[in-house]
Enzyme design. Structure first.
Site, mmCIF file in Angstrom:
data_model
loop_
_atom_site.group_PDB
_atom_site.id
_atom_site.type_symbol
_atom_site.label_atom_id
_atom_site.label_comp_id
_atom_site.label_asym_id
_atom_site.label_seq_id
_atom_site.Cartn_x
_atom_site.Cartn_y
_atom_site.Cartn_z
ATOM 1 C CG HIS A 85 -1.962 1.059 1.179
ATOM 2 N ND1 HIS A 85 -1.729 2.281 1.625
ATOM 3 C CD2 HIS A 85 -3.429 0.922 0.731
ATOM 4 C CE1 HIS A 85 -2.979 2.882 1.452
ATOM 5 N NE2 HIS A 85 -3.694 2.132 0.993
ATOM 6 C CD GLU A 133 -3.971 2.500 -3.267
ATOM 7 O OE1 GLU A 133 -5.342 2.835 -2.780
ATOM 8 O OE2 GLU A 133 -3.085 1.933 -2.380
#
Length: 214
Positions: A85, A133
């Site tokens: 992430h 993202e």
């Protein structure tokens, strides 16, 4: 469409959010999962919601103090794990090790990436999915599918060029049902979101709004 709700380290009630997600999934038929902090994995899993880890380390059982072991995550009830992430970046070698550790423990994997080039590199590691993202959009409420739809389309193409079996998810700024539809239209098969549900006054209402168009 797969909806993966990352609770990050937000000061929310993970069991309440998980219960809302489980009920929303049952009522809508949409696949919804929740990724709590590691200490809450078992409690979240006991709600019946599909449970994911936020991270696993590239280690094997043994002398690994302080690490998140994939087998322990699976034993706590997790079905999958996020890796890399944007708030927890890892080196490429460690990224590969984490994916292999997850596979060893029978966990699905979603590797996060900033851009289409990184999506291609991540797809080469053979995860189940890659989530694109852009970090500048995370937590803004502006979805990448709206801010720069080319990124999503290019990410889908980049993954397909490397391994057509790797799904592409859309992350960053996802918060409404329209965002899910836009992500799907651009070729994504899932979405990764956090604050839109984790920080909502009514997580169930936020989830119902999210999956209503589906």
């Amino acid at each position: 469409m797969f909806v993966l709700v990352n609770l990050k380290a937000y000061p929310c009630d993970p069991v309440a959010v998980a219960t809302a997600a489980a009920n929303a999934a049952d009522d809508s038929g949409v696949r919804i999962a929740v990724a709590p902090q590691a200490a809450h994995l078992e409690a979240v899993s006991e709600t019946g919601v599909e449970t994911w880890s936020q991270h696993v380390d590239p280690v094997e059982p043994g002398s690994q103090t302080g690490h998140t072991l994939a087998e322990t995550v699976a034993d706590a009830g997790a079905a999958g794990t996020l890796v890399n992430h944007s708030e927890y970046r890892v080196k490429l070698a460690d990224l590969d090790g984490s994916v292999r550790a997850a596979e060893r423990a029978g966990l699905e994997t979603v590797v996060c990436a900033n851009n289409p080039a990184q999506v291609g590199a991540a797809a080469a590691l053979g995860p189940d999915a890659v989530a694109v993202e852009p970090p500048e959009l995370i937590g803004t409420g502006t979805p990448v599918s709206q801010a720069d739809p080319d990124i999503v389309e290019d990410a889908v193409a980049a993954a397909a060029a490397v391994d057509p079996a790797v799904d592409v998810f859309c992350g960053a700024g996802i918060s409404t049902g329209e965002d899910l539809v836009a992500a799907s239209d651009l070729g994504a098969t899932g979405v990764l979101l956090a604050s839109g549900v984790a920080k909502a006054d009514d997580p169930r209402a936020a989830l119902d709004d999210l999956v209503a168009p589906l």
